[in-house]
Enzyme design. Structure first.
Site, PDB file in Angstrom:
ATOM      1  N   LYS A 111       6.632  -6.031   1.607  1.00  0.00           N
ATOM      2  CA  LYS A 111       5.446  -5.910   0.749  1.00  0.00           C
ATOM      3  C   LYS A 111       5.495  -4.686  -0.173  1.00  0.00           C
ATOM      4  O   LYS A 111       4.971  -4.703  -1.271  1.00  0.00           O
ATOM      5  CB  LYS A 111       4.184  -5.849   1.614  1.00  0.00           C
ATOM      6  N   GLU A 118      -6.265  -7.474  -1.172  1.00  0.00           N
ATOM      7  CA  GLU A 118      -6.659  -8.267  -0.010  1.00  0.00           C
ATOM      8  C   GLU A 118      -5.511  -8.190   0.977  1.00  0.00           C
ATOM      9  O   GLU A 118      -4.367  -7.908   0.584  1.00  0.00           O
ATOM     10  CB  GLU A 118      -6.902  -9.716  -0.414  1.00  0.00           C
ATOM     11  N   SER A 140      11.648 -10.413   7.050  1.00  0.00           N
ATOM     12  CA  SER A 140      10.662  -9.852   6.118  1.00  0.00           C
ATOM     13  C   SER A 140       9.936  -8.634   6.660  1.00  0.00           C
ATOM     14  O   SER A 140       9.464  -7.792   5.892  1.00  0.00           O
ATOM     15  CB  SER A 140       9.654 -10.939   5.723  1.00  0.00           C
TER      16      SER A 140
HETATM   17  C1  LIG Z   1       2.839 -10.907   4.436  1.00  0.00           C
HETATM   18  C2  LIG Z   1       4.054 -11.207   5.168  1.00  0.00           C
HETATM   19  C3  LIG Z   1       4.708 -12.434   5.051  1.00  0.00           C
HETATM   20  C4  LIG Z   1       4.180 -13.576   4.238  1.00  0.00           C
HETATM   21  O1  LIG Z   1       4.032 -13.321   2.880  1.00  0.00           O
HETATM   22  P1  LIG Z   1       5.025 -13.920   1.794  1.00  0.00           P
HETATM   23  O2  LIG Z   1       4.351 -13.624   0.512  1.00  0.00           O
HETATM   24  O3  LIG Z   1       5.154 -15.371   2.074  1.00  0.00           O
HETATM   25  O4  LIG Z   1       6.301 -13.213   1.944  1.00  0.00           O
HETATM   26  C5  LIG Z   1       5.907 -12.615   5.716  1.00  0.00           C
HETATM   27  N1  LIG Z   1       6.415 -11.651   6.496  1.00  0.00           N
HETATM   28  C6  LIG Z   1       5.800 -10.458   6.658  1.00  0.00           C
HETATM   29  C7  LIG Z   1       6.426  -9.438   7.546  1.00  0.00           C
HETATM   30  C8  LIG Z   1       4.604 -10.200   6.007  1.00  0.00           C
HETATM   31  O5  LIG Z   1       4.015  -9.022   6.172  1.00  0.00           O
END
Ligand SMILES: *Cc1c(COP(=O)(O)O)cnc(C)c1O
Length: 398
Positions: free
Chosen positions: A94, A116, A382
């Site tokens: 993020k 948000e 992610s």
């Molecule tokens: C917010 C988040 C997601 C999902 O958001 P995307 O916009 O689909 O990437 C996925 N993994 C993590 C660790 C997140 O914090």
């Protein structure tokens, strides 16, 4: 950060095929227009690129490693690399986007930031960059999420953000987004709204995709160095709104030899009524200013989403994913809660990496696929799983 793809790029009106656009109330029109008129010029300027790259390197810790997962590879009899977005400052991908957007907001002369958040990761990433730049920060968050992501709420508060509970609807991400949009309508002049995924009205989906595209840019360079191959056979990522997935896919979109796999949260199952699989279960509709796949009843009411993972608990999906699905460029798999949890434990046991529950949905794809020995598979991790330990513990039956 050049736009490399023509076929899958947004057009001048903000559409990917029939999806996307900017369906905003009259009062927000000047805000989205201001962004639309300026974002590419600012992002592509030398000055912006210099500041952005410097912060990504020295503040975020990029490039994030591309790690060869030896024991996981042995289990699935192929070559698996993990793109370690979990190692970024604040613990997920993020921050790539919030750093970009806060620099953009500064160049546009904005003094106040709103956002948000679902899992709290985007809220933390936003509160972090606001502290870094000394800007006022308000974060809207569903009260259910406030409860299940308590550590992130504490982090946002410590970083100086005001966390405002959204108490309508399912009290999760979509409701927090509604509140943030309301705030923006009331403060159009001095406020920039940092959206956390490739969702929302044009130009947000394209802008966020550009900021996250650093992920695939690095994957390409790192893979070349590591293996001599420029392209993997597969890239796998989870999809909530779809920003980490687009980031991981971006520089491979036009290369059809690279198979792109996205995993959405099926929750308790596609036909259980408790799901967040908006591609599998959705139909085109408008949510938060853009036309995309949306889980809705026959008369167009939004169906409350459900996922064990707060970051995937969203009834829509970024419009580019709706397009990539229809064009069959990306395969979308649905992963159940229990299979994601299982994959989270597997990665922890085999590699000593506790993934975010969101990312565990991407790891779970391995069970649903088959690979050749010689394949090169990249999974985008992610985020890290510290925030999800309470949930993981409920499944820890020893
Ligand atoms: C917010 C988040 C997601 C999902 O958001 P995307 O916009 O689909 O990437 C996925 N993994 C993590 C660790 C997140 O914090």
């Amino acid at each position: 950060m050049k736009t490399i793809s023509t076929k899958f790029s947004v057009n001048n009106e903000g559409f990917y095929g029939e999806y996307g656009g900017a369906f905003v109330p009259e009062m927000l029109y000047p805000n989205t227009e201001e962004l639309k008129e300026n974002y590419i010029r600012i992002i592509e300027s030398k000055e912006f690129q210099k500041e952005y790259k410097e912060l990504l390197k020295k503040y975020v810790g990029r490039p994030s490693p591309l790690y060869y997962a030896k024991r996981l590879s042995a289990k699935y009899k192929t070559h698996i690399y993990l793109k370690r977005e979990d190692l970024n400052h604040t613990g997920s991908h993020k921050i790539n986007n919030t750093i970009g957007q806060i620099l953009l907001a500064q160049k546009l002369g904005k003094k106040r930031i709103i956002a948000e958040t679902g899992a709290g990761q985007h809220g933390v990433a936003t509160a972090t960059v606001c502290a870094l730049m000394g800007l006022e920060c308000k974060v809207y968050m569903g009260s259910v999420d406030i409860e299940r992501q308590a550590p992130n709420v504490a982090r946002m508060k410590m970083l100086g953000a005001e966390v405002i509970p959204a108490i309508s609807g399912s009290q999760t991400l979509k409701d927090a987004t509604n509140e943030a949009i309301r705030d923006w309508i009331n403060n159009p002049e001095d406020t920039h709204y940092i959206i956390g995924s490739v969702v929302g009205p044009h130009p947000y989906p394209d802008m966020v995709a550009r900021f996250q595209s650093i992920i695939s840019k690095e994957i390409k360079q790192q893979l070349k160095k590591e293996t001599g191959k420029k392209n993997p056979n597969y890239v796998i990522a989870c999809v909530g709104g779809g920003s980490n997935a687009i980031g991981a896919f971006y520089h491979f979109l036009d290369n059809l030899t690279v198979q792109l796999i996205a995993t959405e949260a099926s929750g308790l199952g596609l036909n259980s009524g408790k799901t967040a699989a908006s591609i599998a279960k959705g139909k085109p509709g408008i949510i938060h200013g853009s036309l995309t796949y949306l889980m809705q009843t026959n008369d167009g009411q939004i169906i409350e989403p459900y996922s064990i993972s707060a970051g995937l608990d969203y009834p829509g999906v970024g419009p580019i994913h709706a397009f990539l699905h229809d064009e069959k460029r990306v395969d979308y798999l649905s992963i159940k809660d229990k299979d994601a949890v299982k994959a989270g434990f597997l990665l922890t046991k085999l590699e000593g990496i506790i993934p975010a529950l969101e990312s565990a949905h991407a790891v779970a794809a391995l069970e649903k696929m088959s690979f050749k020995r010689s394949d090169v598979v990249v999974i985008n991790i992610s985020g890290r799983g510290d925030k999800d330990l309470d949930t993981y513990m409920k499944y820890f039956e020893i």
